[in-house]
Design an enzyme around this catalytic site. Structure first.
Site, short mmCIF file in Angstrom:
data_model
loop_
_atom_site.label_atom_id
_atom_site.label_comp_id
_atom_site.label_asym_id
_atom_site.label_seq_id
_atom_site.Cartn_x
_atom_site.Cartn_y
_atom_site.Cartn_z
N CYS A 133 0.84 -1.20 0.00
CA CYS A 133 0.00 0.00 0.00
C CYS A 133 0.88 1.25 0.00
O CYS A 133 1.88 1.33 0.72
CB CYS A 133 -0.92 0.00 1.22
N ASP A 163 -0.28 -6.02 -0.48
CA ASP A 163 -1.42 -6.24 -1.36
C ASP A 163 -1.10 -7.46 -2.22
O ASP A 163 -0.09 -7.48 -2.92
CB ASP A 163 -1.66 -5.02 -2.26
#
Length: 281
Positions: free
Chosen positions: A188, A195
């Protein structure tokens, strides 16, 4: 770290901050992020080289009917890649939570409210579908199209993003093929949380060396950008180094906070043929 991680447009985001959770409808919770931040970095200042959508799945959507009985649904949102803004994911989650103790007359009213608010935040009309859990139960779990490039016997020692790993990756043979990898991982932009995603790459043109492509995708492992930005970076890098005549990049990320994000960018059609979830979703 992305060049624009300290941009003033990101300073006011709730992402990474301690926040209060409201259970009464509040459209002001939504926060936009200008797409221009990463597009300027990619030199995408004029006509875009792709069409596409960001496809969000809302797994934690609930409200009250006029009798006070809770309703639950699974929703889909299609945000055009041409919109001025992407929608910051934590603000999206907080916004959806604000529906929890709010009464709505019917499901259509919920759909209309979502469409209105999300379109305003994105800066362009979005499409919203609200599905009953019963309807969504019948949706199959699918895998990506084409050949998986993950099972290669290669050694990797660096996980710093490097676009030039694609340099010289285009061979001589003309092909039309689809490849995919489940090894896409980035962080992120704000919180540095991981992610996790899978990415499908369909193209026509000089055959792309699979080892080079896998090394390139793995180099995102310590890279900080939002999902949508990573997909546009993959698209533009493949175009720059491999110059296919047709290209589609479709990533499906695992969910966080009851939301998954599935960015789609293509030289061909502006959305995928389906929005069916994968095993990790």
């Amino acid at each position: 770290m992305s060049k624009y991680s300290d941009a003033k447009e990101l300073a006011g985001l709730t992402l990474g901050q301690k926040t209060e959770y409201s259970n009464q409808y509040d459209a002001s919770l939504l926060q936009p992020v200008p797409r221009s931040l990463n597009r300027n970095d990619l030199a995408l200042n004029g006509e875009l080289p792709f069409v596409g959508h960001d496809i969000w799945t809302m797994y934690e959507l609930s409200w009250l009917n006029t009798n006070g009985l809770p309703q639950v649904a699974v929703g889909e949102v299609f945000i055009p890649a041409t919109s001025q803004n992407l929608i910051e994911s934590k603000s999206f989650k907080l916004y959806l939570n604000s529906y929890n103790q709010t009464q709505f007359e019917n499901w259509d009213q919920v759909t209309e409210r979502l469409t209105q608010d999300l379109s305003a935040c994105a800066g362009e009309s979005v499409i919203v579908n609200v599905n009953s859990v019963t309807d969504y139960t019948n949706q199959p779990i699918v895998t990506m199209e084409g050949d998986c490039i993950d099972n290669q016997d290669i050694q990797i020692t660096s996980y710093d993003f490097e676009a030039s790993l694609l340099e010289g990756a285009a061979g001589e043979q003309e092909v039309e093929e689809t490849l995919h990898s489940h090894l896409l991982k980035s962080n992120c932009l704000i919180t540095n949380q991981p992610d996790w995603g899978s990415v499908e790459i369909a193209y026509s043109g000089k055959q792309i060396d699979r080892e080079a492509l896998l090394r390139y995708l793995v180099s995102f492992r310590e890279h900080n950008e939002f999902h949508e930005q990573c997909v546009e970076r993959i698209f533009t890098d493949i175009m720059k180094y491999c110059a296919p005549s047709k290209l589609t990049v479709f990533a499906r990320y695992t969910r966080r906070g009851g939301l998954d994000i599935n960015p789609y960018r293509s030289t061909e059609q502006d959305r995928p043929s389906h929005n069916k979830r994968m095993a990790r979703q």
